[in-house]
Write an enzyme that holds these catalytic residues in place. Structure first.
Site, PDB file in Angstrom:
ATOM      1  N   SER A  39       0.808  -1.216  -0.039  1.00 42.81           N
ATOM      2  CA  SER A  39       0.038   0.207   0.050  1.00 42.81           C
ATOM      3  C   SER A  39       0.760   1.198   0.176  1.00 42.81           C
ATOM      4  O   SER A  39       0.579   2.157  -0.896  1.00 42.81           O
ATOM      5  CB  SER A  39      -0.964  -0.123   1.102  1.00 42.81           C
TER       6      SER A  39
ATOM      7  N   TRP B 296       2.332   1.681  -3.270  1.00 40.20           N
ATOM      8  CA  TRP B 296       1.359   2.017  -4.227  1.00 40.20           C
ATOM      9  C   TRP B 296       1.387   3.454  -4.576  1.00 40.20           C
ATOM     10  O   TRP B 296       1.275   4.165  -5.509  1.00 40.20           O
ATOM     11  CB  TRP B 296      -0.047   1.622  -3.997  1.00 40.20           C
ATOM     12  N   HIS B 297       1.765   4.219  -3.481  1.00 30.49           N
ATOM     13  CA  HIS B 297       1.433   5.585  -3.510  1.00 30.49           C
ATOM     14  C   HIS B 297       2.683   6.392  -4.160  1.00 30.49           C
ATOM     15  O   HIS B 297       2.402   7.549  -4.587  1.00 30.49           O
ATOM     16  CB  HIS B 297       1.498   6.075  -1.877  1.00 30.49           C
ATOM     17  N   GLY B 298       3.816   5.775  -4.353  1.00 29.25           N
ATOM     18  CA  GLY B 298       4.767   6.366  -5.253  1.00 29.25           C
ATOM     19  C   GLY B 298       6.102   5.703  -4.912  1.00 29.25           C
ATOM     20  O   GLY B 298       6.471   4.667  -4.213  1.00 29.25           O
TER      21      GLY B 298
ATOM     22  N   PHE C 109      -0.272  10.298  -7.550  1.00 31.82           N
ATOM     23  CA  PHE C 109      -0.072   8.897  -7.150  1.00 31.82           C
ATOM     24  C   PHE C 109      -1.094   7.824  -8.169  1.00 31.82           C
ATOM     25  O   PHE C 109      -1.084   6.795  -8.415  1.00 31.82           O
ATOM     26  CB  PHE C 109      -0.705   8.500  -5.853  1.00 31.82           C
TER      27      PHE C 109
END
Length: 477
Positions: free
Chosen positions: A322, A325-327, A477
């Protein structure tokens, strides 16, 4: 095109008028209009990346049908993995290639091997993480026979490209949104009014809270080495409200806009800063992403059904993924890892689902415990946000270290238009409003709705005039 822009204020009424008064004969023409509007909305950022959205749509539409029609498991698996790998491949190239190439080069250089990585000089296509996850969930659900493939290309295209959720979510499921898309919508004045209220409240969060906190948060994080303990604590708090107002504000606007078109999107935020523990926080923050990882990663890995080691492993996997996933930055991985560490004691003590009820405070000792648990959870969240916001893990560690070592709790002047005292008062008022309305989707409806809406619009106009912060954080994102 931003939700908080003049262009969108012109765009939305035009689409609304055409949707209900020109293309209102049947659902197909309504859907076609929304697709055209969505492609125009997306192309306002960079029309060159529109081909990625169109290609992703064609890919998952076609592979979904082939998976359903597959006569053998081998055939079904082929089309399933083709969709998964191509989608993740695009996401990997545009979002993560430079990160991995640079990290591998640094590793070689630290080992004494000279390496110069080949980096891609391309910008990240806006919204790619969101619409990719829309398509992935659709294909996965077809493969595991949870849903049937959609044969109407217009309906499926709208599911993927629907403009309110296209660039920053919420991450929708085909099981929820496609059935709404496939039926003709009738105009509902009351639902439209609720949508307007929710749009305005979303703008309050974005323009008044997020954009006002942004310059202070930036000033503190950019100059943390010269900031004292109190200023650093305030910087973390400012960023916590900046990202909440920014992202939940976007989600509120997306949900409100959808109500104008007779569509209901998944709720993405449920007053997360009133959570009593980290598990409750993650049930209330970015709900669509948390549930996505739960259903498509955590449960397939075994969830909590296996032994202790499997529970711990799966928990760390979903939190770290997770974060990633943001960056493409080690700070996001650290942020995910820290949240997994926070979650672990609750998991081991089987208390991660203790706080499922609505929070109620009374004048008794139990309420004091609840209040302190909310403050404790918020403090933990702010510590994790430092890693999310910092440029490097080293910066985050030094930031937190300086809070402890500075031991100076006086107010420092920041060279901004507004004063910290006023900002803190405004945040306090915002928290009280949120607390008073924590059982509602948005606070402006109900008693005195007209007056509250008028005051909110005036405040948005006043604060927006002096704000230089337009872009939403989650666009990256």
């Amino acid at each position: 095109m931003f939700f908080n822009s003049i262009a969108f204020a012109i765009f939305l009424p035009i689409v609304f008028f055409l949707y209900w008064f020109v293309f209102n004969k049947n659902k197909s023409t309504q859907n076609a209009l929304l697709i055209i509007a969505s492609y125009y909305f997306y192309s306002c950022w960079d029309w060159r990346f529109l081909f990625l959205l169109v290609f992703s749509t064609f890919l998952d539409y076609y592979t979904g049908i082939q998976i359903e029609k597959g006569k053998s498991e081998k055939s079904r698996k082929f089309w399933f993995w083709l969709s998964i790998l191509v989608n993740l491949g695009f996401l990997g190239v545009f979002k993560y290639y430079n990160f991995f190439a640079s990290s591998f080069s640094e590793l070689l250089n630290s080992a004494g091997v000279k390496a110069s990585p080949f980096l891609l000089n391309v910008i990240l296509p806006v919204g790619i993480s969101f619409y990719t996850f829309h398509g992935l969930s659709y294909v996965i659900d077809i493969y595991f026979k949870r849903i049937k493939a959609e044969y109407n290309f217009v309906d499926y295209s709208l599911f993927v490209s629907y403009f309110p959720l296209l660039v920053a979510g919420p991450i929708e499921r085909a099981t929820h949104l496609l059935p709404e898309i496939k039926v003709k919508r009738e105009f509902d004045l009351e639902n439209a009014k609720q949508g307007v209220y929710q749009i305005i409240w979303g703008l309050v969060k974005k323009v008044i809270i997020a954009d006002t906190c942004a310059p202070y948060a930036n000033a503190v994080f950019d100059n943390y080495t010269s900031m004292n303990s109190f200023s650093l604590i305030l910087g973390a708090v400012y960023f916590a409200f900046q990202i909440y107002g920014d992202f939940s504000g976007y989600s509120d606007i997306a949900l409100g806009v959808s109500k104008l078109f007779g569509l209901d999107l998944l709720r993405n935020f449920n007053y997360p800063y009133f959570s009593r523990d980290i598990a409750e926080f993650w049930r209330r923050w970015h709900i669509s992403l948390s549930s996505w990882f739960r259903d498509y990663l955590y449960i397939p890995l075994g969830g909590s059904k296996g032994g202790l080691w499997m529970k711990i492993r799966n928990t760390f996997i979903i939190f770290v993924v997770s974060g990633f996933w943001h960056g493409a930055n080690w700070t996001y991985l650290a942020w995910g890892f820290i949240n997994a560490v926070y979650f672990l004691p609750l998991l081991l003590s089987n208390s991660n689902r203790n706080n499922m009820d609505t929070i109620q405070l009374k004048f008794n000792f139990d309420s004091v415990k609840v209040f302190l648990s909310i403050l404790y959870t918020f403090a933990l969240t702010c510590i994790a946000w430092v890693f999310f916001r910092a440029k490097t893990i080293t910066d985050a560690v030094l930031y937190l270290k300086r809070i402890i070592t500075s031991k100076d709790f006086s107010f420092q002047y920041l060279d901004n238009e507004r004063y910290s005292y006023e900002l803190l008062l405004m945040i306090g008022i915002f928290v009280l409003i949120e607390w008073n309305n924590r059982s509602k989707v948005e606070p402006l409806s109900g008693k005195w709705s007209t007056l509250k809406t008028a005051l909110a619009i005036l405040a948005i106009m006043a604060f927006g005039t002096f704000s230089d912060y337009k872009e939403f954080i989650y666009f990256q994102f």
